[in-house]
Design a protein around this motif. Structure first.
Motif, PDB file in Angstrom:
ATOM      1  N   VAL A   1      -2.099  -5.565  -4.879  1.00 18.66           N
ATOM      2  CA  VAL A   1      -1.265  -6.494  -4.108  1.00 18.66           C
ATOM      3  C   VAL A   1      -1.176  -6.141  -2.624  1.00 18.66           C
ATOM      4  O   VAL A   1      -1.501  -6.966  -1.765  1.00 18.66           O
ATOM      5  N   PRO A   2      -0.765  -4.927  -2.262  1.00 21.70           N
ATOM      6  CA  PRO A   2      -0.678  -4.634  -0.818  1.00 21.70           C
ATOM      7  C   PRO A   2      -2.029  -4.527  -0.136  1.00 21.70           C
ATOM      8  O   PRO A   2      -2.187  -4.984   0.998  1.00 21.70           O
ATOM      9  N   SER A   3      -3.018  -3.930  -0.795  1.00 20.06           N
ATOM     10  CA  SER A   3      -4.306  -3.691  -0.141  1.00 20.06           C
ATOM     11  C   SER A   3      -5.140  -4.954   0.007  1.00 20.06           C
ATOM     12  O   SER A   3      -6.039  -5.010   0.861  1.00 20.06           O
ATOM     13  N   HIS A   4      -4.862  -5.978  -0.790  1.00 24.54           N
ATOM     14  CA  HIS A   4      -5.641  -7.204  -0.728  1.00 24.54           C
ATOM     15  C   HIS A   4      -4.891  -8.346  -0.033  1.00 24.54           C
ATOM     16  O   HIS A   4      -5.444  -9.436   0.119  1.00 24.54           O
ATOM     17  N   SER A   5      -3.654  -8.110   0.380  1.00 22.93           N
ATOM     18  CA  SER A   5      -2.900  -9.200   1.017  1.00 22.93           C
ATOM     19  C   SER A   5      -2.082  -8.715   2.210  1.00 22.93           C
ATOM     20  O   SER A   5      -2.401  -9.008   3.368  1.00 22.93           O
ATOM     21  N   ALA A   6      -1.026  -7.945   1.952  1.00 22.34           N
ATOM     22  CA  ALA A   6      -0.092  -7.579   3.014  1.00 22.34           C
ATOM     23  C   ALA A   6      -0.729  -6.697   4.089  1.00 22.34           C
ATOM     24  O   ALA A   6      -0.545  -6.938   5.292  1.00 22.34           O
ATOM     25  N   LEU A   7      -1.465  -5.680   3.694  1.00 23.36           N
ATOM     26  CA  LEU A   7      -2.070  -4.775   4.673  1.00 23.36           C
ATOM     27  C   LEU A   7      -3.122  -5.481   5.537  1.00 23.36           C
ATOM     28  O   LEU A   7      -3.135  -5.292   6.766  1.00 23.36           O
ATOM     29  N   PRO A   8      -4.024  -6.304   4.959  1.00 26.79           N
ATOM     30  CA  PRO A   8      -4.941  -7.056   5.819  1.00 26.79           C
ATOM     31  C   PRO A   8      -4.205  -7.975   6.794  1.00 26.79           C
ATOM     32  O   PRO A   8      -4.659  -8.154   7.934  1.00 26.79           O
ATOM     33  N   LEU A   9      -3.069  -8.527   6.372  1.00 27.49           N
ATOM     34  CA  LEU A   9      -2.292  -9.378   7.263  1.00 27.49           C
ATOM     35  C   LEU A   9      -1.741  -8.573   8.438  1.00 27.49           C
ATOM     36  O   LEU A   9      -1.764  -9.033   9.591  1.00 27.49           O
ATOM     37  N   LEU A  10      -1.247  -7.371   8.176  1.00 24.42           N
ATOM     38  CA  LEU A  10      -0.742  -6.511   9.243  1.00 24.42           C
ATOM     39  C   LEU A  10      -1.852  -6.156  10.228  1.00 24.42           C
ATOM     40  O   LEU A  10      -1.646  -6.162  11.447  1.00 24.42           O
ATOM     41  N   VAL A  11      -3.028  -5.845   9.705  1.00 28.86           N
ATOM     42  CA  VAL A  11      -4.163  -5.532  10.571  1.00 28.86           C
ATOM     43  C   VAL A  11      -4.523  -6.738  11.424  1.00 28.86           C
ATOM     44  O   VAL A  11      -4.793  -6.613  12.629  1.00 28.86           O
TER      45      VAL A  11
ATOM     46  N   VAL B   1      -3.230   1.254  13.201  1.00 25.50           N
ATOM     47  CA  VAL B   1      -4.161   0.338  12.542  1.00 25.50           C
ATOM     48  C   VAL B   1      -5.000   1.096  11.524  1.00 25.50           C
ATOM     49  O   VAL B   1      -5.279   0.605  10.420  1.00 25.50           O
ATOM     50  N   ASN B   2      -5.397   2.293  11.886  1.00 24.69           N
ATOM     51  CA  ASN B   2      -6.219   3.109  10.997  1.00 24.69           C
ATOM     52  C   ASN B   2      -5.513   3.389   9.683  1.00 24.69           C
ATOM     53  O   ASN B   2      -6.132   3.382   8.612  1.00 24.69           O
ATOM     54  N   LEU B   3      -4.217   3.646   9.749  1.00 29.50           N
ATOM     55  CA  LEU B   3      -3.457   3.911   8.527  1.00 29.50           C
ATOM     56  C   LEU B   3      -3.500   2.695   7.607  1.00 29.50           C
ATOM     57  O   LEU B   3      -3.655   2.832   6.390  1.00 29.50           O
ATOM     58  N   MET B   4      -3.374   1.487   8.180  1.00 30.53           N
ATOM     59  CA  MET B   4      -3.449   0.267   7.375  1.00 30.53           C
ATOM     60  C   MET B   4      -4.838   0.139   6.737  1.00 30.53           C
ATOM     61  O   MET B   4      -4.963  -0.157   5.539  1.00 30.53           O
ATOM     62  N   LEU B   5      -5.891   0.373   7.527  1.00 31.01           N
ATOM     63  CA  LEU B   5      -7.255   0.257   7.023  1.00 31.01           C
ATOM     64  C   LEU B   5      -7.525   1.278   5.918  1.00 31.01           C
ATOM     65  O   LEU B   5      -8.182   0.966   4.922  1.00 31.01           O
TER      66      LEU B   5
END
Length: 310
Positions: free
Chosen positions: A33-43, A58-62
């Motif tokens: 859920v977070p890695s396929h939706s919320a985190l890409p949105l933050l990036v 940004v690196n932490l999100m990636l």
């Protein structure tokens, strides 16, 4: 079980994690859920310049997107349950995941280090100019991926040499490689990185305290906005605890709790960093933009923005 699927010249693996099907689903949901939706949105928000953050943020999100994808490899192939996956597929996931302690702890360390460097410059009355530290920034961005690549290659080499030690059933949630020297090395390196993270967090807290004392004594009129620094410190502390449990589970892995706790890291990233005021403002694009808080300037070297701006 893996023992029924192993050839005669390969040692049978033993299921050492006592997981259940609902726990497996929880593990996958926490990663997907977070890695396929919320985190890409933050990036996307950062890269589209709707909000400003330093490259280490940004690196932490990636990095946690990579962690989520790596944890979902068996799900993509439909091999998260049922018969053992192929040795090649299993070794692929094991190699990716054995690099997780290095890449995630290193990414957190680089973010904490960046925060410390900015706050230290501010504490001594100097302005931190990112353009003066381009080479250092590139090193901080690339370090997690170098650590990850080394771990991936090492795991792939060890697993290829002993394919009988590669299995999914042993760790239940994901594929693993049974190798004490490999896991000992991963544990030692990750522990060193986590210790460095705690050290810089402690140094940052000391600087905060000294500035607070200066403000209370009237020797300084500039207070530090603690919004983002506290979020970074909180996540760093959470990751240290979670990774410590995960590393401990390598030695005493019967409980599924450590794997589930570390799987929640991506969700914790979203909750801690995705609820900042400017991010929420960018997400609610249909609303009239709130007037900037005069006490929180994104350009002030001691504000929330300075810790993460590039």
């Amino acid at each position: 079980m893996e023992g029924r699927n192993s050839t005669h010249n390969q040692p049978a693996s033993v299921n050492i994690v006592n997981g259940t099907y609902p726990q497996l689903i929880t593990f996958l949901v926490l990663n997907v859920v977070p890695s396929h939706s919320a985190l890409p949105l933050l990036v996307f928000l950062v890269l589209s310049r709707k909000i400003q953050r330093h490259a280490t943020f940004v690196n932490l999100m990636l990095v946690f997107i990579i962690v989520g994808i790596s944890s979902s490899v068996l799900l993509y192939a439909g091999k998260h349950e049922g018969p053992e996956p192929s040795k090649l597929l299993c070794l692929l996931q094991a190699s990716l995941l054995y690099g997780v302690p290095a890449i995630s702890s290193m990414a957190a360390l680089m973010l904490v280090l960046q925060m410390f460097l900015v706050i230290r410059e501010s504490f001594y009355g100097r302005t931190y100019m990112e353009r003066d530290h381009v080479f250092r920034s590139w090193i901080m961005v690339m370090a997690p991926y170098v650590a990850w690549l080394i771990s991936v290659v090492a795991t792939a080499a060890v697993g290829s040499a002993s394919p009988g030690n590669v299995s999914r059933n042993r760790r239940f949630f994901y594929c693993s490689v049974k190798s004490d020297p490999l896991t000992d090395t991963i544990t030692t390196v990750a522990a060193f990185i986590l210790f460095a993270t705690i050290t810089f967090e402690a140094a940052t807290v000391v600087l905060f305290y000294k500035r607070w004392v200066q403000v209370q004594q009237g020797s300084s009129s500039k207070a530090i906005d603690l919004n983002l620094p506290i979020r970074i410190l909180s996540f760093g502390l959470y990751l240290v605890i979670a990774m410590s449990m995960s590393l401990l589970s390598i030695k005493t892995p019967q409980s599924p709790a450590p794997d589930l706790i570390i799987a929640s890291a991506s969700m914790v990233v979203v909750l801690i960093f995705g609820t900042q005021r400017d991010i929420l403002r960018a997400l609610c694009f249909w609303r009239t933009q709130d007037r900037q808080d005069p006490h929180v300037s994104l350009n002030d070297t001691e504000s929330i923005g300075s810790v993460t701006k590039g």
